[in-house]
Design an enzyme around this catalytic site. Structure first.
Site: not given
Length: 272
Positions: A83, A134, A148, A152
């Site tokens: 996480n 994700s 970012y 992901k």
């Protein structure tokens, strides 16, 4: 039957919410955070059912040590929830090298190190479930979150490959892909590049037209997380939030349309 779940980034947001929900129903939780004091409330409330560990996921050696300690303490680890992560806001031209590397270190490499550490444990057990946080932005992109988005997208490619490699060991892999939620992901947890005036207009345009309920309620995700953890046949991908699917669907339809428009050129490029 109670499970043992290892959660990174458990100090706040989804990590802490899900950790407490699991503890409330009697599961055992290994909760990691950079600041251990952020877990004091859970430790005082749930005692021996929680093992709080200080961890910077960017440190590969520390990640392996944390997994070994958790295995020794509880005897098994049924689920890993990767996480830990944060958002870097800014146009790609605005992002510094340091910011870019730190974004990838945490969101991608930190996740990779814990994944590598957990696989031998789960392989030896003959079962396990690796859950990767994700984002919808690992499937499509928006401006001002390029690094970012890239981190992901990397998590998506890694985890889809991983699923094919570890299935034979009895290990499942799931990518959780939330739309925006009202955690502090875009607040205290976020990083912001120094702004360039050339992007002011685009930033202003990007901030308009958002629905009032765009940000989901974090607490509402708990039921979905528990259902996923309990599933005997978990999906490879799980969207969270009501805007995720309708946002993704036209994007992928446009991709197929564009590929189809250029199909003759693509085929001719094969050469035979």
């Amino acid at each position: 039957m109670a499970k043992t779940i290892f959660i990174t980034g458990a100090s706040r947001g989804f990590g802490k919410l899900w950790a407490e929900a699991l503890l409330q129903r009697g599961d055992k939780v290994v909760a990691t955070a950079r600041d251990l004091s952020s877990l004091d409330d859970l430790v005082s409330k749930y005692g021996d059912n929680i093992l709080a560990l200080q961890l910077d996921v960017n440190n590969r050696e520390a990640g392996f040590a944390a997994v070994a300690k958790a295995k020794e303490h509880f005897g098994s680890i049924d689920v890993l929830i990767n996480n830990a992560g944060y958002g870097l806001f800014g146009a790609i031209e605005e992002n510094t090298e340091k910011e870019a590397r730190e974004q990838m270190e945490t969101n991608f490499f930190g996740l990779l190190w814990l994944t590598q550490a957990i696989i031998p444990v789960m392989r030896e057990q003959g079962h396990g479930h690796i859950i990767q946080l994700s984002s919808v932005l690992g499937l499509i992109t928006i401006p001002m979150l390029g690094l970012y988005n890239a981190s992901k997208f990397a998590v998506e490619g890694l985890s889809e490959t991983l699923a094919t490699e570890v299935k034979g060991f009895g290990i499942n892999v799931t990518l959780i892909e939330p739309n925006g939620f009202a955690t502090d992901w875009s607040g205290a947890s976020a990083a912001q590049s120094v702004a360039m005036p050339e992007y002011d207009a685009l930033k202003a345009a990007s901030a308009t037209g958002r629905p009032d309920d765009m940000w989901g309620v974090p607490e509402a995700t708990t039921e979905a997380a528990l259902k996923l953890i309990d599933s005997e046949n978990p999906p490879l991908r799980l969207l969270l939030g009501k805007y995720a699917y309708p946002w993704i669907k036209p994007n992928y339809e446009n991709r197929f349309n564009e590929w189809n428009d250029w199909a003759d050129v693509s085929a001719a490029a094969h050469g035979k």
